[in-house]
Scaffold this motif. Sequence first.
Motif, PDB file in Angstrom:
ATOM      1  N   LEU A 166       0.811  -1.219   0.000  1.00  0.00           N
ATOM      2  CA  LEU A 166       0.000   0.000   0.000  1.00  0.00           C
ATOM      3  C   LEU A 166       0.848   1.275   0.000  1.00  0.00           C
ATOM      4  CD1 LEU A 166      -2.774  -1.057   2.546  1.00  0.00           C
ATOM      5  CD2 LEU A 166      -3.009  -0.824   0.061  1.00  0.00           C
ATOM      6  N   TYR A 167       2.012   1.217   0.630  1.00  0.00           N
ATOM      7  CA  TYR A 167       2.875   2.390   0.762  1.00  0.00           C
ATOM      8  C   TYR A 167       4.289   2.045   0.285  1.00  0.00           C
ATOM      9  CZ  TYR A 167      -0.978   3.711   3.791  1.00  0.00           C
ATOM     10  OH  TYR A 167      -2.227   3.981   4.290  1.00  0.00           O
ATOM     11  N   PRO A 168       4.464   1.878  -1.025  1.00  0.00           N
ATOM     12  CA  PRO A 168       5.773   1.448  -1.535  1.00  0.00           C
ATOM     13  C   PRO A 168       6.921   2.411  -1.184  1.00  0.00           C
ATOM     14  CG  PRO A 168       4.278   2.011  -3.333  1.00  0.00           C
ATOM     15  CD  PRO A 168       3.489   2.080  -2.074  1.00  0.00           C
ATOM     16  N   ALA A 169       6.623   3.664  -0.990  1.00  0.00           N
ATOM     17  CA  ALA A 169       7.666   4.620  -0.617  1.00  0.00           C
ATOM     18  C   ALA A 169       8.209   4.334   0.781  1.00  0.00           C
ATOM     19  CB  ALA A 169       7.135   6.056  -0.690  1.00  0.00           C
ATOM     20  N   ASN A 170       7.442   3.630   1.592  1.00  0.00           N
ATOM     21  CA  ASN A 170       7.852   3.299   2.958  1.00  0.00           C
ATOM     22  C   ASN A 170       8.133   1.804   3.125  1.00  0.00           C
ATOM     23  OD1 ASN A 170       7.636   5.923   4.097  1.00  0.00           O
ATOM     24  ND2 ASN A 170       5.421   5.708   3.989  1.00  0.00           N
ATOM     25  N   LYS A 171       8.456   1.135   2.031  1.00  0.00           N
ATOM     26  CA  LYS A 171       8.734  -0.298   2.081  1.00  0.00           C
ATOM     27  C   LYS A 171       9.872  -0.621   3.045  1.00  0.00           C
ATOM     28  CE  LYS A 171      10.133  -4.210  -0.789  1.00  0.00           C
ATOM     29  NZ  LYS A 171      11.189  -4.631   0.111  1.00  0.00           N
ATOM     30  N   SER A 172      10.815   0.281   3.167  1.00  0.00           N
ATOM     31  CA  SER A 172      11.956   0.015   4.047  1.00  0.00           C
ATOM     32  C   SER A 172      11.517  -0.164   5.495  1.00  0.00           C
ATOM     33  CB  SER A 172      12.998   1.130   3.942  1.00  0.00           C
ATOM     34  OG  SER A 172      12.454   2.369   4.341  1.00  0.00           O
ATOM     35  N   ARG A 173      10.503   0.574   5.924  1.00  0.00           N
ATOM     36  CA  ARG A 173      10.002   0.413   7.297  1.00  0.00           C
ATOM     37  C   ARG A 173       9.402  -0.979   7.476  1.00  0.00           C
ATOM     38  NH1 ARG A 173      12.331   2.603  10.765  1.00  0.00           N
ATOM     39  NH2 ARG A 173      10.622   2.241  12.165  1.00  0.00           N
ATOM     40  N   ALA A 174       8.714  -1.460   6.450  1.00  0.00           N
ATOM     41  CA  ALA A 174       8.143  -2.810   6.519  1.00  0.00           C
ATOM     42  C   ALA A 174       9.258  -3.858   6.562  1.00  0.00           C
ATOM     43  CB  ALA A 174       7.221  -3.054   5.331  1.00  0.00           C
ATOM     44  N   ASP A 175      10.301  -3.657   5.770  1.00  0.00           N
ATOM     45  CA  ASP A 175      11.426  -4.598   5.776  1.00  0.00           C
ATOM     46  C   ASP A 175      12.091  -4.651   7.149  1.00  0.00           C
ATOM     47  OD1 ASP A 175      10.957  -5.226   3.144  1.00  0.00           O
ATOM     48  OD2 ASP A 175      12.592  -3.994   2.355  1.00  0.00           O
ATOM     49  N   VAL A 176      12.255  -3.499   7.777  1.00  0.00           N
ATOM     50  CA  VAL A 176      12.850  -3.461   9.118  1.00  0.00           C
ATOM     51  C   VAL A 176      11.951  -4.217  10.102  1.00  0.00           C
ATOM     52  CG1 VAL A 176      13.427  -1.950  11.062  1.00  0.00           C
ATOM     53  CG2 VAL A 176      14.208  -1.374   8.768  1.00  0.00           C
ATOM     54  N   GLY A 177      10.658  -4.000  10.010  1.00  0.00           N
ATOM     55  CA  GLY A 177       9.724  -4.690  10.898  1.00  0.00           C
ATOM     56  C   GLY A 177       9.764  -6.199  10.706  1.00  0.00           C
ATOM     57  N   MET A 178       9.804  -6.625   9.444  1.00  0.00           N
ATOM     58  CA  MET A 178       9.857  -8.068   9.179  1.00  0.00           C
ATOM     59  C   MET A 178      11.198  -8.656   9.617  1.00  0.00           C
ATOM     60  SD  MET A 178       7.641  -8.698   5.702  1.00  0.00           S
ATOM     61  CE  MET A 178       8.649  -7.702   4.626  1.00  0.00           C
ATOM     62  N   ALA A 179      12.271  -7.881   9.496  1.00  0.00           N
ATOM     63  CA  ALA A 179      13.578  -8.352   9.963  1.00  0.00           C
ATOM     64  C   ALA A 179      13.590  -8.493  11.483  1.00  0.00           C
ATOM     65  CB  ALA A 179      14.672  -7.384   9.513  1.00  0.00           C
ATOM     66  N   LYS A 180      12.937  -7.571  12.156  1.00  0.00           N
ATOM     67  CA  LYS A 180      12.848  -7.644  13.617  1.00  0.00           C
ATOM     68  C   LYS A 180      12.131  -8.934  14.037  1.00  0.00           C
ATOM     69  CE  LYS A 180      11.991  -3.754  15.580  1.00  0.00           C
ATOM     70  NZ  LYS A 180      11.360  -2.550  16.140  1.00  0.00           N
ATOM     71  N   ILE A 181      11.080  -9.282  13.318  1.00  0.00           N
ATOM     72  CA  ILE A 181      10.350 -10.519  13.595  1.00  0.00           C
ATOM     73  C   ILE A 181      11.239 -11.729  13.318  1.00  0.00           C
ATOM     74  CG2 ILE A 181       8.417 -11.967  12.836  1.00  0.00           C
ATOM     75  CD1 ILE A 181       6.908  -9.272  12.321  1.00  0.00           C
ATOM     76  N   ALA A 182      11.957 -11.696  12.208  1.00  0.00           N
ATOM     77  CA  ALA A 182      12.840 -12.816  11.857  1.00  0.00           C
ATOM     78  C   ALA A 182      13.906 -13.027  12.930  1.00  0.00           C
ATOM     79  CB  ALA A 182      13.488 -12.564  10.496  1.00  0.00           C
ATOM     80  N   ILE A 183      14.459 -11.957  13.455  1.00  0.00           N
ATOM     81  CA  ILE A 183      15.471 -12.077  14.506  1.00  0.00           C
ATOM     82  C   ILE A 183      14.845 -12.658  15.772  1.00  0.00           C
ATOM     83  CG2 ILE A 183      16.941 -10.740  16.072  1.00  0.00           C
ATOM     84  CD1 ILE A 183      17.707  -9.052  13.594  1.00  0.00           C
ATOM     85  N   ALA A 184      13.659 -12.214  16.106  1.00  0.00           N
ATOM     86  CA  ALA A 184      12.978 -12.750  17.287  1.00  0.00           C
ATOM     87  C   ALA A 184      12.718 -14.253  17.133  1.00  0.00           C
ATOM     88  CB  ALA A 184      11.665 -12.016  17.532  1.00  0.00           C
TER      89      ALA A 184
END
Length: 94
Positions: free
Chosen positions: A13-31
């Motif tokens: 929905l917000y491709p300009a802010n995809k990096s924030r989503a990637d950071v969030g998904m990376a945080k989940i992956a680390i957890a």
Amino acid sequence: DKAVTLYREFATLYPANKSRADVGMAKIAIAQKKYDDALKLLLPFEKESSEVQSPTTGQERAFSEAFYLLGQAYEAKGDAQKALAAYLKSAVLY
């Protein structure tokens, strides 16, 4: 699983802010101790950050968090050199 789905939807929905989503998904992956998955999401931040001379406030936040998470992933994988470099970038540059 719901959080990952929401982050993916956010990125769509917000491709300009995809990096924030990637950071969030990376945080989940680390957890979840999925360090290779986290690295796949975070490594593009190294390249992007080296190409940006004056990051916006939003980019600074994303870079800072991404490098902190990179540090965690590298540390968990036993690569102290890369972990330290990532932590230093997070703390000093951003």
